[in-house]
Design a protein around this motif. Structure first.
Motif, PDB file in Angstrom:
ATOM      1  N   GLY A   1      45.329 -24.335 -58.261  1.00 37.48           N
ATOM      2  CA  GLY A   1      44.311 -23.241 -59.426  1.00 37.48           C
ATOM      3  C   GLY A   1      43.271 -23.252 -57.842  1.00 37.48           C
ATOM      4  N   PHE A   2      43.959 -23.879 -56.491  1.00 36.41           N
ATOM      5  CA  PHE A   2      43.781 -22.294 -55.067  1.00 36.41           C
ATOM      6  C   PHE A   2      43.546 -21.683 -55.444  1.00 36.41           C
ATOM      7  CE2 PHE A   2      44.881 -27.164 -53.848  1.00 36.41           C
ATOM      8  CZ  PHE A   2      43.263 -27.534 -53.199  1.00 36.41           C
ATOM      9  N   ILE A   3      45.208 -20.744 -55.765  1.00 36.52           N
ATOM     10  CA  ILE A   3      45.346 -19.329 -56.247  1.00 36.52           C
ATOM     11  C   ILE A   3      45.062 -18.741 -57.797  1.00 36.52           C
ATOM     12  CG2 ILE A   3      47.183 -17.233 -55.318  1.00 36.52           C
ATOM     13  CD1 ILE A   3      47.773 -18.802 -53.115  1.00 36.52           C
ATOM     14  N   LYS A   4      44.498 -18.042 -58.047  1.00 34.62           N
ATOM     15  CA  LYS A   4      44.219 -17.577 -60.040  1.00 34.62           C
ATOM     16  C   LYS A   4      45.493 -18.103 -60.326  1.00 34.62           C
ATOM     17  CE  LYS A   4      42.750 -13.567 -62.324  1.00 34.62           C
ATOM     18  NZ  LYS A   4      42.238 -12.395 -62.442  1.00 34.62           N
TER      19      LYS A   4
ATOM     20  N   LEU B   1      62.058 -20.955 -43.580  1.00 35.77           N
ATOM     21  CA  LEU B   1      60.553 -21.175 -44.288  1.00 35.77           C
ATOM     22  C   LEU B   1      59.752 -20.257 -44.862  1.00 35.77           C
ATOM     23  CD1 LEU B   1      59.341 -21.970 -40.804  1.00 35.77           C
ATOM     24  CD2 LEU B   1      59.797 -23.378 -42.180  1.00 35.77           C
ATOM     25  N   THR B   2      60.442 -19.116 -45.385  1.00 31.80           N
ATOM     26  CA  THR B   2      59.978 -18.143 -45.887  1.00 31.80           C
ATOM     27  C   THR B   2      60.482 -18.054 -47.747  1.00 31.80           C
ATOM     28  OG1 THR B   2      61.960 -16.841 -46.411  1.00 31.80           O
ATOM     29  CG2 THR B   2      60.544 -16.255 -45.135  1.00 31.80           C
ATOM     30  N   TYR B   3      61.679 -19.512 -47.734  1.00 29.75           N
ATOM     31  CA  TYR B   3      61.635 -19.847 -48.787  1.00 29.75           C
ATOM     32  C   TYR B   3      60.583 -21.427 -49.197  1.00 29.75           C
ATOM     33  CZ  TYR B   3      63.518 -22.582 -52.429  1.00 29.75           C
ATOM     34  OH  TYR B   3      63.436 -24.232 -53.285  1.00 29.75           O
ATOM     35  N   TRP B   4      59.878 -21.846 -48.456  1.00 31.63           N
ATOM     36  CA  TRP B   4      59.374 -22.871 -49.051  1.00 31.63           C
ATOM     37  C   TRP B   4      57.702 -22.322 -48.549  1.00 31.63           C
ATOM     38  CZ3 TRP B   4      60.053 -28.010 -50.201  1.00 31.63           C
ATOM     39  CH2 TRP B   4      61.563 -27.927 -50.445  1.00 31.63           C
ATOM     40  N   GLN B   5      57.450 -21.218 -47.673  1.00 32.31           N
ATOM     41  CA  GLN B   5      56.041 -20.709 -47.602  1.00 32.31           C
ATOM     42  C   GLN B   5      56.286 -19.690 -49.768  1.00 32.31           C
ATOM     43  OE1 GLN B   5      55.178 -17.130 -45.147  1.00 32.31           O
ATOM     44  NE2 GLN B   5      55.730 -16.053 -46.970  1.00 32.31           N
ATOM     45  N   GLY B   6      56.678 -19.482 -50.448  1.00 34.05           N
ATOM     46  CA  GLY B   6      56.598 -19.386 -51.560  1.00 34.05           C
ATOM     47  C   GLY B   6      56.946 -19.889 -52.084  1.00 34.05           C
ATOM     48  N   VAL B   7      57.202 -21.655 -52.433  1.00 37.75           N
ATOM     49  CA  VAL B   7      56.896 -22.867 -52.902  1.00 37.75           C
ATOM     50  C   VAL B   7      56.102 -23.037 -52.996  1.00 37.75           C
ATOM     51  CG1 VAL B   7      57.753 -24.987 -53.279  1.00 37.75           C
ATOM     52  CG2 VAL B   7      59.255 -23.831 -53.357  1.00 37.75           C
ATOM     53  N   LEU B   8      55.175 -23.208 -51.997  1.00 37.23           N
ATOM     54  CA  LEU B   8      53.537 -23.992 -51.679  1.00 37.23           C
ATOM     55  C   LEU B   8      53.029 -22.824 -51.995  1.00 37.23           C
ATOM     56  CD1 LEU B   8      53.844 -24.882 -47.672  1.00 37.23           C
ATOM     57  CD2 LEU B   8      54.201 -25.990 -50.128  1.00 37.23           C
ATOM     58  N   VAL B   9      52.705 -21.602 -52.553  1.00 39.43           N
ATOM     59  CA  VAL B   9      52.578 -20.321 -52.597  1.00 39.43           C
ATOM     60  C   VAL B   9      52.008 -21.137 -54.584  1.00 39.43           C
ATOM     61  CG1 VAL B   9      51.315 -17.933 -53.141  1.00 39.43           C
ATOM     62  CG2 VAL B   9      52.869 -18.756 -50.718  1.00 39.43           C
ATOM     63  N   PHE B  10      53.339 -21.070 -55.052  1.00 40.87           N
ATOM     64  CA  PHE B  10      53.369 -21.034 -56.646  1.00 40.87           C
ATOM     65  C   PHE B  10      52.689 -22.685 -56.692  1.00 40.87           C
ATOM     66  CE2 PHE B  10      56.855 -17.884 -56.396  1.00 40.87           C
ATOM     67  CZ  PHE B  10      55.606 -16.770 -57.144  1.00 40.87           C
ATOM     68  N   LEU B  11      53.215 -23.749 -55.896  1.00 40.81           N
ATOM     69  CA  LEU B  11      52.312 -25.081 -55.494  1.00 40.81           C
ATOM     70  C   LEU B  11      50.912 -24.603 -56.183  1.00 40.81           C
ATOM     71  CD1 LEU B  11      54.658 -27.300 -54.177  1.00 40.81           C
ATOM     72  CD2 LEU B  11      53.728 -27.036 -56.548  1.00 40.81           C
ATOM     73  N   ALA B  12      50.138 -24.002 -54.707  1.00 42.24           N
ATOM     74  CA  ALA B  12      48.883 -23.798 -54.608  1.00 42.24           C
ATOM     75  C   ALA B  12      48.097 -23.275 -56.373  1.00 42.24           C
ATOM     76  CB  ALA B  12      48.329 -22.361 -53.356  1.00 42.24           C
ATOM     77  N   ALA B  13      48.956 -21.415 -56.872  1.00 44.74           N
ATOM     78  CA  ALA B  13      48.933 -21.163 -57.772  1.00 44.74           C
ATOM     79  C   ALA B  13      48.585 -22.219 -59.217  1.00 44.74           C
ATOM     80  CB  ALA B  13      49.998 -20.137 -58.238  1.00 44.74           C
ATOM     81  N   LYS B  14      49.127 -23.740 -59.158  1.00 43.87           N
ATOM     82  CA  LYS B  14      49.127 -24.324 -60.180  1.00 43.87           C
ATOM     83  C   LYS B  14      48.184 -25.405 -60.159  1.00 43.87           C
ATOM     84  CE  LYS B  14      52.204 -27.901 -62.331  1.00 43.87           C
ATOM     85  NZ  LYS B  14      51.916 -27.376 -64.096  1.00 43.87           N
TER      86      LYS B  14
ATOM     87  N   ALA C   1      49.899 -17.455 -61.480  1.00 44.60           N
ATOM     88  CA  ALA C   1      51.060 -16.746 -60.739  1.00 44.60           C
ATOM     89  C   ALA C   1      51.546 -15.773 -60.004  1.00 44.60           C
ATOM     90  CB  ALA C   1      52.806 -18.049 -61.450  1.00 44.60           C
ATOM     91  N   ASP C   2      51.110 -14.495 -60.756  1.00 45.14           N
ATOM     92  CA  ASP C   2      51.694 -13.531 -60.026  1.00 45.14           C
ATOM     93  C   ASP C   2      50.389 -13.003 -59.528  1.00 45.14           C
ATOM     94  OD1 ASP C   2      52.690 -13.140 -62.687  1.00 45.14           O
ATOM     95  OD2 ASP C   2      50.915 -12.132 -64.084  1.00 45.14           O
ATOM     96  N   GLU C   3      49.392 -13.605 -58.875  1.00 42.33           N
ATOM     97  CA  GLU C   3      48.793 -13.159 -57.581  1.00 42.33           C
ATOM     98  C   GLU C   3      49.017 -13.895 -56.343  1.00 42.33           C
ATOM     99  OE1 GLU C   3      44.594 -14.200 -55.845  1.00 42.33           O
ATOM    100  OE2 GLU C   3      44.398 -13.823 -57.997  1.00 42.33           O
ATOM    101  N   ALA C   4      50.465 -15.438 -57.327  1.00 43.98           N
ATOM    102  CA  ALA C   4      50.798 -16.022 -56.039  1.00 43.98           C
ATOM    103  C   ALA C   4      51.413 -14.814 -55.290  1.00 43.98           C
ATOM    104  CB  ALA C   4      51.085 -17.608 -56.807  1.00 43.98           C
ATOM    105  N   ALA C   5      52.560 -14.254 -56.961  1.00 42.95           N
ATOM    106  CA  ALA C   5      53.702 -14.205 -56.295  1.00 42.95           C
ATOM    107  C   ALA C   5      53.348 -12.592 -55.214  1.00 42.95           C
ATOM    108  CB  ALA C   5      54.173 -13.056 -57.348  1.00 42.95           C
ATOM    109  N   GLN C   6      52.063 -11.667 -55.213  1.00 45.55           N
ATOM    110  CA  GLN C   6      51.887 -10.646 -54.360  1.00 45.55           C
ATOM    111  C   GLN C   6      52.048 -11.088 -53.550  1.00 45.55           C
ATOM    112  OE1 GLN C   6      53.174  -9.040 -56.552  1.00 45.55           O
ATOM    113  NE2 GLN C   6      51.724  -6.794 -57.080  1.00 45.55           N
ATOM    114  N   LEU C   7      50.942 -12.604 -53.342  1.00 44.59           N
ATOM    115  CA  LEU C   7      50.046 -12.470 -51.969  1.00 44.59           C
ATOM    116  C   LEU C   7      51.274 -12.998 -50.845  1.00 44.59           C
ATOM    117  CD1 LEU C   7      47.597 -14.625 -52.339  1.00 44.59           C
ATOM    118  CD2 LEU C   7      47.475 -12.590 -51.277  1.00 44.59           C
ATOM    119  N   GLN C   8      52.677 -13.828 -51.657  1.00 47.07           N
ATOM    120  CA  GLN C   8      53.911 -14.415 -50.733  1.00 47.07           C
ATOM    121  C   GLN C   8      54.924 -12.742 -50.554  1.00 47.07           C
ATOM    122  OE1 GLN C   8      56.076 -16.078 -49.467  1.00 47.07           O
ATOM    123  NE2 GLN C   8      57.890 -15.939 -50.411  1.00 47.07           N
TER     124      GLN C   8
END
Length: 333
Positions: free
Chosen positions: A234-237, A219-232, A239-246
């Motif tokens: 536009g829901f997250i500023k 789940l942590t793996y898929w969580q990371g993929v979803l966070v980066f997809l959210a960045a792509k 990819a750098d912010e997505a990585a920090q949130l992850q």
């Protein structure tokens, strides 16, 4: 504000969760090593529990030192594969090893199932080949993951890799696809093994153990993929912010995982056991850290002669069962 526009209070939360997770896990490991009465089981448990300090520390370091995050993430991801191997090995140890599983399941089949995606396949005999395929399904991930980690580092140094960059000209997209396939195969192999050996594993309360391992690793793996997809999306500023949130989320989750390990892998059931005496803290730790089991297991699984050995074992088991049924008549024959 911290790095990448993340509020500073989230860094504080991540810090305390990391310290708590590491402290609880080290205490848990210490208790197991002091009550190391079943080395066959506890060497795998110690390795599994140690995933929390690795995950938590690497995620926090990636959070506060973002320039080195690729290296910290690589260490964390490499340990994922190690956890999968040790969990399957623990399950096999619980039921007495592959030979005992084959003996216990001899003559049984795994019926076609929509849930297991075997609906279009004939019934699968639960024999030595089945157990071997389950182990190979997990071992391919154990072997492939470090290779992909090294490849990621090489591509990163050449400017061809960046977390969350799904561009076809970058390698992140293709490595994510390979990771996903490998993850899925390993998860599927674990699921098949659990369904086949569910009755044998029942005395060891396997459900919470399966849940916590799959939650942390998959789940942590898929969580990371979803966070980066959210960045792509536009829901997250970015990819750098997505990585920090992850990384922050993982630090918090590891505190929960450390607590879950106390319930899923309790040391108290080994304390005072009559099976064997603890060999001392240092000797117990040395035994848990030895990698001879992984070496021999990997060589056995990839060796072309091991299939022949499996067939011989299955034949021996079948003949042994026939001998017990026929008794003196078999000896006469």
């Amino acid at each position: 504000m911290g790095h990448g526009g993340v509020p500073i209070y989230l860094y504080v939360i991540a810090f305390f969760c990391t310290c708590g997770a590491i402290a609880l896990s080290l205490l848990h490991i210490y208790r197991h090593l002091l009550n190391y009465t079943e080395p066959t089981f506890q060497r795998y448990i110690v390795r599994i529990v140690f995933m929390v300090p690795v995950y938590a520390l690497m995620s926090f370091l990636a959070l506060v030192i973002p320039m080195g995050s690729i290296y910290f993430d690589s260490i964390r991801e490499g340990y994922e594969a190690w956890v999968i191997y040790n969990f399957l090995s623990l399950c096999l140890a619980w039921v007495g090893g592959p030979g005992a599983v084959v003996l216990s399941l001899s003559g049984r089949i795994l019926k076609p199932s929509w849930f297991l995606m075997t609906c279009c396949l004939p019934p699968l005999p639960l024999d030595g080949r089945f157990i071997r395929k389950c182990k190979q399904g997990c071992l391919q991930f154990v072997i492939l993951k470090p290779i992909l980690v090294v490849l990621t580092l090489i591509l990163y140094e050449k400017g061809k890799y960046k977390d969350g960059n799904f561009s076809p000209t970058q390698s992140y997209l293709y490595l994510t696809i390979i990771y996903t396939i490998s993850y899925t195969v390993a998860l599927y192999a674990l699921a098949l093994f659990y369904v086949a050996c569910r009755d044998l594993l029942q005395p060891f309360n396997p459900v919470p153990k399966f849940i916590i391992i799959k939650s942390v690793v998959f789940l942590t793996y898929w969580q990371g993929v979803l966070v980066f997809l959210a960045a792509k999306s536009g829901f997250i500023k970015d990819a750098d912010e997505a990585a920090q949130l992850q990384n922050i989320i993982i630090c918090v989750e590891m505190l929960l995982a450390a607590l879950g390990h106390f319930y899923a892998f309790p040391y108290k059931e080994y304390a005072g056991a009559n099976i064997g005496a603890s060999r001392g803290l240092s000797a117990s730790l040395a035994h848990a850290l030895m990698l001879n089991d992984f070496y021999h297991d990997t060589v056995h699984q990839v060796s072309p002669t091991s299939m022949s050995c499996g067939i011989v074992l299955h034949t021996y088991i079948t003949c042994s069962q026939t001998r017990r049924r026929l008794g003196p008549l078999y000896d006469y024959m």
